[in-house]
Design an enzyme around this catalytic site. Structure first.
Site, PDB file in Angstrom:
ATOM      1  N   HIS A  70       0.856  -1.244  -0.079  1.00  0.00           N
ATOM      2  CA  HIS A  70      -0.063  -0.033  -0.066  1.00  0.00           C
ATOM      3  C   HIS A  70       0.850   1.258   0.008  1.00  0.00           C
ATOM      4  CE1 HIS A  70       0.582   0.692   4.322  1.00  0.00           C
ATOM      5  NE2 HIS A  70       0.588  -0.758   4.393  1.00  0.00           N
ATOM      6  N   ASP A  72      -0.469   4.261   0.463  1.00  0.00           N
ATOM      7  CA  ASP A  72      -1.064   5.174   1.651  1.00  0.00           C
ATOM      8  C   ASP A  72      -0.273   5.067   3.051  1.00  0.00           C
ATOM      9  OD1 ASP A  72      -2.461   2.666   1.884  1.00  0.00           O
ATOM     10  OD2 ASP A  72      -4.111   3.716   2.930  1.00  0.00           O
ATOM     11  N   ASP A 103       6.462   1.383   6.881  1.00  0.00           N
ATOM     12  CA  ASP A 103       5.017   0.987   6.519  1.00  0.00           C
ATOM     13  C   ASP A 103       4.250   1.451   5.642  1.00  0.00           C
ATOM     14  OD1 ASP A 103       2.553  -0.499   6.854  1.00  0.00           O
ATOM     15  OD2 ASP A 103       1.886   0.430   8.597  1.00  0.00           O
ATOM     16  N   GLU A 137      -5.600   1.365   2.311  1.00  0.00           N
ATOM     17  CA  GLU A 137      -5.032   0.114   3.488  1.00  0.00           C
ATOM     18  C   GLU A 137      -5.125   0.693   4.808  1.00  0.00           C
ATOM     19  OE1 GLU A 137      -2.922  -2.985   5.829  1.00  0.00           O
ATOM     20  OE2 GLU A 137      -2.677  -0.774   5.668  1.00  0.00           O
ATOM     21  N   GLU A 138      -4.653   1.791   4.959  1.00  0.00           N
ATOM     22  CA  GLU A 138      -4.773   2.428   6.184  1.00  0.00           C
ATOM     23  C   GLU A 138      -5.841   3.120   6.543  1.00  0.00           C
ATOM     24  OE1 GLU A 138      -2.452   1.703   8.148  1.00  0.00           O
ATOM     25  OE2 GLU A 138      -0.489   1.852   7.522  1.00  0.00           O
ATOM     26  N   GLU A 166       4.068  -6.116   4.550  1.00  0.00           N
ATOM     27  CA  GLU A 166       3.990  -5.476   5.777  1.00  0.00           C
ATOM     28  C   GLU A 166       5.266  -5.744   6.751  1.00  0.00           C
ATOM     29  OE1 GLU A 166       1.508  -3.769   6.974  1.00  0.00           O
ATOM     30  OE2 GLU A 166      -0.035  -3.880   5.794  1.00  0.00           O
ATOM     31  N   HIS A 352       3.556   3.940  12.535  1.00  0.00           N
ATOM     32  CA  HIS A 352       2.329   4.905  13.079  1.00  0.00           C
ATOM     33  C   HIS A 352       2.640   5.755  14.154  1.00  0.00           C
ATOM     34  CE1 HIS A 352      -1.214   2.353  11.229  1.00  0.00           C
ATOM     35  NE2 HIS A 352      -0.032   2.024  10.509  1.00  0.00           N
TER      36      HIS A 352
END
Length: 379
Positions: A70, A72, A103, A137-138, A166, A352
């Site tokens: 992903h 995003d 990520d 995805e997020e 991931e 994150h």
């Protein structure tokens, strides 16, 4: 500077906060088209998805290995709390800082460069390789990977192997891969009572008091034993609300939101039935709505896990661990059309968070692991 590091930095520099792709995928299309990939963009409700395939000499008769990722990223949080601007790739103390570094922009860059090297070294590769990239995805994940899988399924296309990029490494790079994930199911329960003055409880019906015994039973319930691949299923309350804010009113209803993380030892229908049995036993007047975010999936030991374990060991000297811990991923969608889905990527300790980063020394080995898997399975 290595090609993988350069591409990682370029991707980090694009502020692709979910669901905005910020033309990250356009950059990938340019790179992939140049080495013979056929690229298809699938857009849905502001989400950009990419399905890129390079057929091998065996055509559709050969094996197909896909990478899923992903573009995003999650929001940065307060930018002033970062040690450097979150979308300006910055080197410090041997680390590359920036939102998406771990990520999962390094993983995407690693697989793209691994594909370039693989195609150059094996121009007549027998199997096919593909990339499935999304910008959702997020976020809700309703217009991303699942839409591509829907389209592929409608066309009768399948994958033989899928590596999801991931960040799975835990303490040391390469120490863990995910060969499955638990399912996730949420419930919103509203228990109905009768509102009234708190001094006259006999004229009201307190929904919190009615709910409490059922809640205690749900908390204490042993849902399953798990199995050799998964821990036991868990049930957790995420939100609990009742009342108007006043101290002299018995509320008219109570609302509970909860979540199951469940293994292949339980089913959606079985868990829902047991919850209803507990609520009905207490004689509650209630409404309950369910949301299934994903079913559990598991890839037993086989060709893909063996190839990835060998690739990691050959590159790092580490005997990796197969695990199903953690949250959900887009692997839950891909498992519908692919029997072997495994996740592997860099360390996840900073994802994150403020000052997300990846060890610069891990970027080339990450690319090399992906290339080794390609060479084992589709060369």
């Amino acid at each position: 500077m290595s090609g993988t590091l350069a591409l990682t930095e370029t991707l980090i520099g694009r502020a692709s906060v979910t669901p905005d792709d910020q033309n990250c995928q356009h950059l990938l299309v340019e790179r992939l088209s140049a080495i013979g990939f056929e690229c298809e963009t699938i857009e849905s409700n502001g989400v950009t998805n990419l399905w890129a395939v390079k057929r091998g000499a065996a055509g559709k008769e050969g094996k197909l290995l896909a990478f899923a990722g992903h573009t995003d990223v999650v929001p940065t949080g307060p930018a002033e709390q970062w040690s450097s601007a979150p979308f300006e790739p910055t080197h410090r103390d041997g680390k590359l800082y920036g939102r998406g570094a771990a990520d999962m922009k390094a993983s995407i860059a690693g697989f793209v460069v691994a594909s370039e090297e693989f195609v150059a070294a094996h121009p007549q590769h027998r199997g096919s390789l593909a990339l499935l990239i999304t910008s959702d995805e997020e976020g809700p994940a309703t217009d991303g990977t699942v839409k591509v899988v829907d389209a592929l399924e409608a066309r009768g296309e399948r994958m033989d192997y899928c590596v999801v990029g991931e960040p799975t490494s835990s303490v040391r790079f390469g120490d863990m891969v995910k060969n499955g994930r638990r399912g996730s199911m949420s419930g919103k329960l509203t228990v109905k009572g009768v509102q009234g003055h708190i001094a006259y409880p006999h004229l009201a019906k307190n929904p919190v008091h009615l709910l409490a015994p059922a809640l205690a039973e749900l908390v204490a319930e042993h849902w399953d034993e798990g199995n050799e691949y998964f821990p036991p299923t868990t049930w957790q309350v995420s939100n609990l609300h009742s009342g108007t804010g006043a101290t002299n009113i018995i509320p008219g209803h109570a609302e509970v939101m909860f979540n199951f993380r469940f293994s292949t030892a339980s089913t959606v229908e079985g868990l829902q039935s047991r919850v209803h049995q507990i609520l009905d036993k207490q004689g509650l007047d209630y409404d309950l709505t369910w949301t299934v975010s994903g079913l559990p999936f598991l890839t037993p030991r086989g060709e893909l896990s063996n190839a990835l374990e060998k690739a990691i060991y050959d590159e790092t000297g580490i005997a990796t661990e197969l695990s199903t811990t953690g949250g959900t991923s887009d692997g839950r969608f891909i498992a519908r059309i692919c029997k072997q889905v495994i996740e592997f990527g860099p360390l996840n300790a900073s994802i994150h968070k403020i000052d997300e980063h990846i060890e610069v020394a891990h970027i080339e080995p990450l690319k090399n692991v992906y290339r080794r898997v390609l060479e084992q399975l589709i060369a």
